[in-house]
Design a protein around this motif. Structure first.
Motif, PDB file in Angstrom:
ATOM      1  N   SER A  92       7.321  15.945  -2.686  1.00 58.76           N
ATOM      2  CA  SER A  92       7.454  17.057  -1.749  1.00 58.76           C
ATOM      3  C   SER A  92       8.398  16.679  -0.614  1.00 58.76           C
ATOM      4  N   ILE A  93       8.827  17.686   0.132  1.00 56.22           N
ATOM      5  CA  ILE A  93       9.762  17.475   1.240  1.00 56.22           C
ATOM      6  C   ILE A  93       9.070  17.795   2.560  1.00 56.22           C
ATOM      7  N   LYS A  94       9.074  16.820   3.453  1.00 52.63           N
ATOM      8  CA  LYS A  94       8.522  17.018   4.793  1.00 52.63           C
ATOM      9  C   LYS A  94       9.659  17.433   5.722  1.00 52.63           C
ATOM     10  N   THR A  95       9.448  18.520   6.465  1.00 50.82           N
ATOM     11  CA  THR A  95      10.473  19.048   7.359  1.00 50.82           C
ATOM     12  C   THR A  95      10.051  18.882   8.813  1.00 50.82           C
ATOM     13  N   VAL A  96      10.951  18.320   9.622  1.00 55.24           N
ATOM     14  CA  VAL A  96      10.684  18.141  11.051  1.00 55.24           C
ATOM     15  C   VAL A  96      11.912  18.601  11.835  1.00 55.24           C
ATOM     16  N   ASP A  97      11.689  19.444  12.840  1.00 57.20           N
ATOM     17  CA  ASP A  97      12.776  19.899  13.712  1.00 57.20           C
ATOM     18  C   ASP A  97      12.822  19.041  14.964  1.00 57.20           C
ATOM     19  N   TYR A  98      14.021  18.658  15.354  1.00 52.72           N
ATOM     20  CA  TYR A  98      14.219  17.877  16.572  1.00 52.72           C
ATOM     21  C   TYR A  98      15.159  18.635  17.513  1.00 52.72           C
ATOM     22  N   THR A  99      14.775  18.694  18.769  1.00 53.99           N
ATOM     23  CA  THR A  99      15.597  19.341  19.790  1.00 53.99           C
ATOM     24  C   THR A  99      15.811  18.359  20.939  1.00 53.99           C
ATOM     25  N   GLN A 100      17.048  18.233  21.383  1.00 57.71           N
ATOM     26  CA  GLN A 100      17.342  17.322  22.486  1.00 57.71           C
ATOM     27  C   GLN A 100      16.974  17.993  23.810  1.00 57.71           C
ATOM     28  N   PRO A 101      16.013  17.437  24.557  1.00 54.91           N
ATOM     29  CA  PRO A 101      15.612  18.051  25.835  1.00 54.91           C
ATOM     30  C   PRO A 101      16.748  18.000  26.845  1.00 54.91           C
ATOM     31  N   GLU A 102      16.876  19.065  27.634  1.00 51.82           N
ATOM     32  CA  GLU A 102      17.968  19.138  28.604  1.00 51.82           C
ATOM     33  C   GLU A 102      17.901  18.017  29.635  1.00 51.82           C
ATOM     34  N   GLY A 103      16.700  17.642  30.038  1.00 51.26           N
ATOM     35  CA  GLY A 103      16.558  16.614  31.065  1.00 51.26           C
ATOM     36  C   GLY A 103      16.596  15.197  30.530  1.00 51.26           C
ATOM     37  N   GLY A 104      16.876  15.032  29.243  1.00 49.35           N
ATOM     38  CA  GLY A 104      16.884  13.703  28.663  1.00 49.35           C
ATOM     39  C   GLY A 104      15.487  13.238  28.298  1.00 49.35           C
ATOM     40  N   GLN A 105      15.391  11.996  27.882  1.00 44.03           N
ATOM     41  CA  GLN A 105      14.118  11.415  27.441  1.00 44.03           C
ATOM     42  C   GLN A 105      13.830  10.138  28.230  1.00 44.03           C
ATOM     43  N   GLY A 106      13.721  10.309  29.522  1.00 40.44           N
ATOM     44  CA  GLY A 106      13.468   9.172  30.397  1.00 40.44           C
ATOM     45  C   GLY A 106      12.030   8.694  30.298  1.00 40.44           C
ATOM     46  N   ILE A 107      11.843   7.377  30.255  1.00 36.85           N
ATOM     47  CA  ILE A 107      10.527   6.759  30.250  1.00 36.85           C
ATOM     48  C   ILE A 107      10.301   6.149  31.631  1.00 36.85           C
ATOM     49  N   PHE A 108       9.227   6.570  32.299  1.00 42.73           N
ATOM     50  CA  PHE A 108       8.967   6.153  33.671  1.00 42.73           C
ATOM     51  C   PHE A 108       7.712   5.289  33.739  1.00 42.73           C
ATOM     52  N   TYR A 109       7.790   4.236  34.545  1.00 41.24           N
ATOM     53  CA  TYR A 109       6.630   3.385  34.814  1.00 41.24           C
ATOM     54  C   TYR A 109       6.189   3.604  36.258  1.00 41.24           C
ATOM     55  N   GLU A 110       4.883   3.801  36.443  1.00 44.77           N
ATOM     56  CA  GLU A 110       4.353   3.875  37.800  1.00 44.77           C
ATOM     57  C   GLU A 110       4.217   2.447  38.326  1.00 44.77           C
ATOM     58  N   VAL A 111       4.894   2.145  39.436  1.00 45.20           N
ATOM     59  CA  VAL A 111       4.930   0.779  39.955  1.00 45.20           C
ATOM     60  C   VAL A 111       4.296   0.660  41.332  1.00 45.20           C
TER      61      VAL A 111
END
Length: 511
Positions: free
Chosen positions: A320-339
């Motif tokens: 079978s074929i698994k289908t996944v849609d990907y969309t690039q978020p306008e604000g980017g994909q930033g990963i933030f650490y609380e410091v």
């Protein structure tokens, strides 16, 4: 008249007071053994509530100090190391560009240089797969997968429908040779099976897509190769009057044979070739949207989900074929650490901003123009060798045809050498600009690390302060504990002596 005091009353009061003294001794004993003011909230609710708040604060500061800040700093260090390695590779490529712009390397070196450029390109992409603590640092939110396809990926099970957006400024021109000289067709020319056509240098306009080997059909069989455009005001540009021709390897001779109102899409190279009329319409376009499919990937190809809006089709073990849609978020994909309290830092860089598809295109252009020139030089060498072969040397018509082709291939080599030098020269600017962008990114990381160091100092100071406050609220000084214990114990022993004296008395003592 005063209240009558009985022996029973004295006895009960004595026992009660003795119990109170024993309780105090027990409390002081617990303080002495634990070093804490209280062992349960009911002993002093104010201390208990304050202790809860201070413990929570100290625990959070400890998390920032010992985990979050070191983790964030490690992200920066790993990212910076990768950037340093990318800079080294780009400088090596730029050195080739300087040499190629003057063609200072000989024709015998071209194969080795092509291999070196391919290796340098692979090394740059490999840096995009750098990890920290098992997470890919350049993959945005998708830290569980690398930036490119790796040797461990079964690339045959993936296919994608891709939507790529390109600015009209990205259109460039390219000098090509239509009807290149082909030494293996000499016999066909002599027999009349083919008519010899003189090579024709032409200037073409093109866009480079992010991938080679593109397709016009996805798994569902729907045609997805389409091209639309908008101007700076966001209005649609009318492309209905133009013809799109899809070219395969079987059409190699006509890759760059494009009429003014036509568009050739070259599946093999991922190039879109525009006729002059449509080029003049699109060169000022703000956005050119190209939809196409990619069904065959190689190791080190960029994974489309990190770069483009796309649909991924993955073949499952059951077929079978698994289908996944990907969309690039306008604000980017930033990963933030609380410091620190209400203070976060971005720890990641995104591969799509760092190792762009343009870099791959620039390197491929160097490789292709170099290979194109090498092929023409190889053709020249083979034609000269033909003249030494008695099969052709004794045939005047063959000698005449070969000499004509040699003259034309000389012209072709001159054109391709000029194209190669121009391509290498133009890319000096491209790679220098890229180095400047990397340098700016490294400066940004340096600023983030400096800021993080300042935050770390502040957190350590806060941690020390709140830990002291916590200690003052909960802990007791040894001297104080001993004094309080001795005092409580003395009271207890005195109460014990007095109570024993009272309990000793009987009715007979009063008769």
């Amino acid at each position: 008249m005063g209240m009558r005091i009985t022996n029973q009353m004295i006895s009960n009061n004595s026992v009660r007071n003795l119990q109170r003294s024993m309780t105090e001794v027990d409390r002081r004993t617990k303080q002495m053994t634990s070093g804490k003011k209280i062992s349960q909230a009911s002993e002093d609710p104010v201390v208990a509530v304050r202790a809860l708040k201070l413990r929570t604060t100290v625990s959070q500061l400890e998390q920032y100090k010992d985990k979050n800040i070191p983790d964030a700093n490690s992200w920066y260090e790993v990212s910076n190391t990768s950037l340093d390695n990318i800079v080294k590779r780009i400088k090596d490529i730029n050195e080739y560009c300087v040499q190629g712009s003057t063609d200072s390397f000989g024709s015998t070196d071209r194969s080795a240089i092509i291999d070196s450029l391919k290796e340098l390109q692979d090394m740059i992409y490999e840096e995009g797969n750098s990890t920290y603590a098992g997470r890919y640092i350049f993959s945005g939110y998708k830290t569980d997968r690398p930036l490119t396809f790796t040797k461990t990926d079964d690339v045959t099970k993936y296919s994608y429908d891709i939507t790529e957006h390109i600015n009209g400024k990205d259109l460039d021109n390219k000098k090509v040779v239509v009807d290149s000289v082909k030494f293996d067709e000499v016999d066909d020319y002599l027999s009349g099976a083919k008519t010899y056509e003189q090579p024709n240098p032409e200037q073409v306009y093109r866009l480079n897509l992010a991938y080679e080997g593109i397709e016009e059909n996805n798994n569902a069989g729907d045609a997805v190769l389409s091209l639309t455009a908008k101007d700076a005001a966001g209005n649609d540009i009318d492309l209905t009057g133009y013809t799109i021709n899809v070219k395969t390897t079987a059409d190699a001779d006509t890759y760059y044979d494009v009429a003014p109102g036509e568009i050739n899409v070259i599946k093999e190279t991922g190039e879109i070739i525009f006729g002059e009329d449509i080029y003049n319409v699109l060169k000022t376009a703000e956005d050119i949207e190209v939809k196409y499919a990619k069904t065959k990937f190689d190791v080190d190809d960029l994974r489309p989900e990190h770069y483009f809006d796309c649909t991924q089709y993955t073949e499952q073990p059951d077929g079978s074929i698994k289908t996944v849609d990907y969309t690039q978020p306008e604000g980017g994909q930033g990963i933030f650490y609380e410091v620190n309290f209400n203070q976060s830092v971005k720890v990641n860089l995104e591969g799509k901003d760092l190792i762009t598809s343009k870099i791959g295109n620039y390197i491929n252009d160097l490789i292709y123009t170099l290979q194109d020139l090498k092929d023409a030089e190889d053709t020249q060498a083979k034609l000269k060798k033909m003249l030494e072969d008695t099969q052709y040397a004794s045939n005047d018509a063959a000698v005449e045809q070969i000499n004509k082709m040699l003259k034309d291939v000389d012209t072709e080599i001159a054109v391709k050498k000029e194209t190669m030098q121009k391509t290498f020269s133009n890319n000096i600017t491209h790679f220098q600009d890229y180095l400047a962008e990397i340098s700016a990114t490294q400066s940004d990381i340096g600023s983030r690390m400096t800021k993080l160091s300042m935050i770390k100092t502040r957190v350590e100071e806060q941690y020390a302060s709140f830990k002291e406050l916590k200690s003052q609220n909960e802990d007791m000084e040894t001297e104080e504990i001993v004094t309080d214990f001795n005092e409580a114990n003395l009271v207890y022993e005195s109460a014990l002596a007095a109570t024993s004296n009272v309990m000793d008395k009987t009715l007979l003592d009063y008769l």
